[in-house]
Motif scaffolding. Sequence first.
Motif, PDB file in Angstrom:
ATOM      1  N   ASN A 134      -2.408  -2.113 -15.846  1.00  0.00           N
ATOM      2  CA  ASN A 134      -2.702  -2.785 -14.597  1.00  0.00           C
ATOM      3  C   ASN A 134      -2.333  -4.373 -14.685  1.00  0.00           C
ATOM      4  OD1 ASN A 134      -3.419  -1.286 -12.236  1.00  0.00           O
ATOM      5  ND2 ASN A 134      -5.059  -0.689 -13.259  1.00  0.00           N
ATOM      6  N   ARG A 167       5.079  -8.024 -12.075  1.00  0.00           N
ATOM      7  CA  ARG A 167       5.275  -8.505 -10.715  1.00  0.00           C
ATOM      8  C   ARG A 167       5.255  -9.814 -10.340  1.00  0.00           C
ATOM      9  NH1 ARG A 167       2.617  -4.858  -6.035  1.00  0.00           N
ATOM     10  NH2 ARG A 167       3.636  -2.686  -6.735  1.00  0.00           N
ATOM     11  N   TYR A 215       1.988  10.523 -12.536  1.00  0.00           N
ATOM     12  CA  TYR A 215       0.620  10.306 -12.131  1.00  0.00           C
ATOM     13  C   TYR A 215      -0.576  11.278 -12.890  1.00  0.00           C
ATOM     14  CZ  TYR A 215       1.995   8.373  -7.650  1.00  0.00           C
ATOM     15  OH  TYR A 215       2.498   7.519  -6.755  1.00  0.00           O
ATOM     16  N   GLN A 243      -4.066  10.796 -12.735  1.00  0.00           N
ATOM     17  CA  GLN A 243      -4.731  11.449 -11.781  1.00  0.00           C
ATOM     18  C   GLN A 243      -4.753  12.914 -11.977  1.00  0.00           C
ATOM     19  OE1 GLN A 243      -2.119   9.929  -8.545  1.00  0.00           O
ATOM     20  NE2 GLN A 243      -4.009   9.314  -7.523  1.00  0.00           N
ATOM     21  N   THR A 302       8.965   9.423  -5.231  1.00  0.00           N
ATOM     22  CA  THR A 302       9.007   7.864  -5.578  1.00  0.00           C
ATOM     23  C   THR A 302      10.344   7.313  -6.121  1.00  0.00           C
ATOM     24  OG1 THR A 302       6.659   7.972  -5.818  1.00  0.00           O
ATOM     25  CG2 THR A 302       7.573   5.843  -6.487  1.00  0.00           C
ATOM     26  N   TYR A 303      10.860   8.399  -7.043  1.00  0.00           N
ATOM     27  CA  TYR A 303      11.990   7.924  -7.765  1.00  0.00           C
ATOM     28  C   TYR A 303      13.176   8.592  -7.337  1.00  0.00           C
ATOM     29  CZ  TYR A 303       8.600   5.678 -10.877  1.00  0.00           C
ATOM     30  OH  TYR A 303       7.836   4.642 -11.412  1.00  0.00           O
ATOM     31  N   ARG A 324       5.699   4.309   0.075  1.00  0.00           N
ATOM     32  CA  ARG A 324       5.607   4.817  -1.024  1.00  0.00           C
ATOM     33  C   ARG A 324       6.510   4.171  -2.170  1.00  0.00           C
ATOM     34  NH1 ARG A 324       8.596   9.533  -0.179  1.00  0.00           N
ATOM     35  NH2 ARG A 324       6.879  10.532   0.569  1.00  0.00           N
ATOM     36  N   SER A 325       5.553   3.646  -3.285  1.00  0.00           N
ATOM     37  CA  SER A 325       6.206   2.676  -4.188  1.00  0.00           C
ATOM     38  C   SER A 325       5.816   2.893  -5.470  1.00  0.00           C
ATOM     39  CB  SER A 325       5.998   1.198  -3.731  1.00  0.00           C
ATOM     40  OG  SER A 325       4.494   0.936  -3.803  1.00  0.00           O
ATOM     41  N   ASP A 326       6.663   2.544  -6.424  1.00  0.00           N
ATOM     42  CA  ASP A 326       6.409   2.947  -7.709  1.00  0.00           C
ATOM     43  C   ASP A 326       5.445   1.849  -8.319  1.00  0.00           C
ATOM     44  OD1 ASP A 326       8.515   0.915  -7.823  1.00  0.00           O
ATOM     45  OD2 ASP A 326       8.299   1.077  -9.978  1.00  0.00           O
ATOM     46  N   PRO A 327       4.466   1.964  -9.475  1.00  0.00           N
ATOM     47  CA  PRO A 327       3.683   0.818  -9.868  1.00  0.00           C
ATOM     48  C   PRO A 327       4.147  -0.286  -9.927  1.00  0.00           C
ATOM     49  CG  PRO A 327       3.534   2.823 -11.158  1.00  0.00           C
ATOM     50  CD  PRO A 327       4.697   3.098 -10.207  1.00  0.00           C
ATOM     51  N   PHE A 328       5.415  -0.536 -10.515  1.00  0.00           N
ATOM     52  CA  PHE A 328       6.042  -1.732 -10.908  1.00  0.00           C
ATOM     53  C   PHE A 328       6.439  -2.613  -9.525  1.00  0.00           C
ATOM     54  CE2 PHE A 328       5.521  -0.015 -14.762  1.00  0.00           C
ATOM     55  CZ  PHE A 328       5.114  -0.979 -15.729  1.00  0.00           C
ATOM     56  N   GLY A 329       6.546  -1.787  -8.375  1.00  0.00           N
ATOM     57  CA  GLY A 329       6.867  -2.381  -7.117  1.00  0.00           C
ATOM     58  C   GLY A 329       8.547  -2.730  -7.130  1.00  0.00           C
ATOM     59  N   LEU A 330       9.127  -1.933  -7.654  1.00  0.00           N
ATOM     60  CA  LEU A 330      10.681  -2.339  -7.884  1.00  0.00           C
ATOM     61  C   LEU A 330      11.371  -1.170  -6.942  1.00  0.00           C
ATOM     62  CD1 LEU A 330      11.310  -2.430 -11.774  1.00  0.00           C
ATOM     63  CD2 LEU A 330      11.093  -4.274 -10.176  1.00  0.00           C
ATOM     64  N   LYS A 331      10.753  -0.057  -6.649  1.00  0.00           N
ATOM     65  CA  LYS A 331      11.392   0.671  -5.603  1.00  0.00           C
ATOM     66  C   LYS A 331      10.270   1.176  -4.650  1.00  0.00           C
ATOM     67  CE  LYS A 331      14.429   3.161  -8.661  1.00  0.00           C
ATOM     68  NZ  LYS A 331      14.175   4.303  -9.518  1.00  0.00           N
ATOM     69  N   PHE A 382      -5.880   1.805  -8.936  1.00  0.00           N
ATOM     70  CA  PHE A 382      -5.756   1.217 -10.237  1.00  0.00           C
ATOM     71  C   PHE A 382      -5.753   1.900 -11.539  1.00  0.00           C
ATOM     72  CE2 PHE A 382      -7.687  -1.705  -7.382  1.00  0.00           C
ATOM     73  CZ  PHE A 382      -7.201  -2.945  -7.833  1.00  0.00           C
ATOM     74  N   GLY A 410      -4.789   5.600 -11.386  1.00  0.00           N
ATOM     75  CA  GLY A 410      -3.864   6.578 -11.054  1.00  0.00           C
ATOM     76  C   GLY A 410      -2.653   5.829 -10.933  1.00  0.00           C
ATOM     77  N   LEU A 411      -2.652   4.650 -10.406  1.00  0.00           N
ATOM     78  CA  LEU A 411      -1.365   3.843 -10.262  1.00  0.00           C
ATOM     79  C   LEU A 411      -0.760   4.485  -8.685  1.00  0.00           C
ATOM     80  CD1 LEU A 411       0.106   3.217 -13.537  1.00  0.00           C
ATOM     81  CD2 LEU A 411      -1.323   1.434 -12.265  1.00  0.00           C
ATOM     82  N   ASN A 412      -1.214   5.066  -7.913  1.00  0.00           N
ATOM     83  CA  ASN A 412      -0.735   5.886  -6.755  1.00  0.00           C
ATOM     84  C   ASN A 412      -1.019   4.699  -5.471  1.00  0.00           C
ATOM     85  OD1 ASN A 412       0.126   6.984  -4.687  1.00  0.00           O
ATOM     86  ND2 ASN A 412      -0.957   8.914  -5.159  1.00  0.00           N
ATOM     87  N   LEU A 413      -0.295   3.664  -5.392  1.00  0.00           N
ATOM     88  CA  LEU A 413      -0.757   2.264  -4.760  1.00  0.00           C
ATOM     89  C   LEU A 413      -0.602   2.745  -3.041  1.00  0.00           C
ATOM     90  CD1 LEU A 413       1.077  -0.481  -6.722  1.00  0.00           C
ATOM     91  CD2 LEU A 413      -1.451   0.454  -6.638  1.00  0.00           C
TER      92      LEU A 413
END
Lengths: 442, 297
Positions: A72, A79, A397, A400, A440-441, B43-50, B259, B261-264
Amino acid sequence: MSFKRISLILTLVFVFSFIESAFAKPIEIHWWHAMRGSRGEVVQKIVDDFNKSQSDYKVIATYKGEYDEVLNAAIAAVRAGKQPHIIQVFEVGTQTMMMSGMVYPVYKLMDDYGYKIDWSRYLQPVLSYYVNEDNKLMSMPFNSSTPVMYYNVDMFKKAGIGRLSKEKPITWDELGEITEKIAKLGVKGGLVTAWQSWTQIENYSAIHDLPFATKANGYEGLDVQLTINNDKVVNHIARLKKWMDDGNRFFYGGQKYQGPKSEFIAQNAGVYIDSISAIAKLQSSVKDFEWDIAPLPVESWMAEPQNSIIGGASLWVFKGKKKNEYKGVAAFMKYLANTDVQILWHKETGYFPITLDAYEKLKSEGYYEKYPYQEVGIKQLTRRNPTKSSRGIRLGYFVQIRNIINEELELVWNGKKTAKEALDSAVERSNIKLSEFAKTYK
Amino acid sequence: MLRKRSYFKSKGLAYLLVLPQIIITATFFYWPAIRGIVSSFMRSDPFGLKSTFIWFDNYINLFKDPLYLKSIVITLIFSGSVALLSISCGLFLASMANRALRFTALTRTLLIWPYAVAPAISGILWLFLLHPSYGVVAIWLNRVFGLNWNPLLSSRDAMLMVVLASSWKNISYNFVFFLAGLQAIPKSLIEAAAMDGASPFRRFWSITFPLLSPTMFFVTVMTIIFSFFESFGVIHAVTQGGPGGSTNILVYKVYQDGFIGLNLGSSSAQSVVLMLLIVFITILQFKFVERKVQYTG
């Protein structure tokens, strides 16, 4: 201000800047890790040794909390454009890192900076967890472990059971007899297990060459589905539940790893399945009984059990830094794989040495004759070449998903669901997460 | 005729003086809240790029998930029990402490103490009491009553344990307010009632309690809000949402999915729902409960 004074200041500034450039500060390389306590001390020692060994670079290792907290912190840093050079990420975060688009692959880093590395001299089951679809190494394995079976030798003696082999695993049926005998001694339970998803499902599947998920456990694409509701895994979980109901031969020690470990230390359980890295803790806290290690049990129908899979973490390099800094990162990575560093790491923590050189040197020094239990994990890990089902698990994930599996297993243990119902629902719930991740990807 | 005399000649200075407060509130409250709402539609990836805008998909997925609905029920049960337990115990202790003559300062300090303990620490303390293997009370319960107390497996025991641990902290907070409220009640009223022959219970019920109602109302609202958010530390230390998700209250689920699971996207949607829920509950309280409150003075 007088002219004299100004000229004095200017001279001083000039002199200092000269000194500054003559004794150029080493280039700082930041490494965020999750190694606390005694492991953290070993990390610090390795870093200090590296810094002393040369003067161009200075590695600064920072403890950023537990694995998820490190990740995190790194995400927030990325970012903000202030990412560290290296971060330690737990094995379940592998897919997230690979897909992040922020990674400078390790194989490329080493090539770019002129380190010719013979990757075949590394422990293959460890490397295979961190390679991409072209079999190129994406991150440098750092702390790797695998689950093994610890047992209380004194309790075994009392129950009339001899020592177990350190190479040939016992069968689950034999373990059933053992736990029955131990339960008769009047202890709280026969078997306790830590990290139930990792030890009882992920590794159980790998050892028995059963797929954990489709697409070669996720290595070959993102549209993946879990397959853990197959008969064999269901039977295994149902058997554990039966042991639980039937004379306390198995009991649940809680989600957190401290729970099961403290049960074993308090002699509430005779057999305890956990990571090989629990050795360090057992060595320091167990005073009143003798313990030993054996490989994980296998089913009687599995004549040639596969290798187990690893856990732990690897080191990832972030993009977006300067060239001369990457030179230092590469040098440090190379240093970490040094035989002596790996031997130190292995001896002090129980984690595997990642190179064959380190392993062979330890063998020739007779280390494993003195501490035979240290070798059980390595032998189990390298007993066969990894197959598609036993090289690792690559899921989005995944944290999760492990949570889901944990939750569903708890519902089996407390009798709210049967093994079949729980695993079906674990698969169904995980598949929703997996398809979200794939989207997402896209 | 009296003229209102403003100290500030120009409006500018006044605005300038409140500006820091506005900036702080905007940066640390409104900005993140807006970001949260925005990301709940992405819907975004953890690093916020997409990031892709996906309308209400995160919300729809949430309400399709039976476990999320279960988590709402669990949260309501949890915060209801915490409120009931901590308010009644707080009130009881406060009325006792109000009457105590000796060691007043000491008693009060001791009663306020738990509030100063961090939630995670209080969780660990309760674990040492109630853990099935090393919990002092749990082992004793088993030995003396043969009670099979096991919060690691039993949903009911786990819930009871986190309710106890969270209430224990809140009791002190409530105690402080009740004590202040009780001391503000004029002694003469109670003495007059006593002379008229009203029993202590009657005095409490007909005089003290109504006069205490503003405090009671405040404390209820605060406790509900606390139990929604502040109990995170306790859950994290004690059960981590288990067993089988039976203590996975909403705020803990937000943390786990976001935090760890990084599923923002989903996590943001959950925080928006949580926010709406707490707004709704607070409005309900003000609309229906506050009518019964008697403000004096």
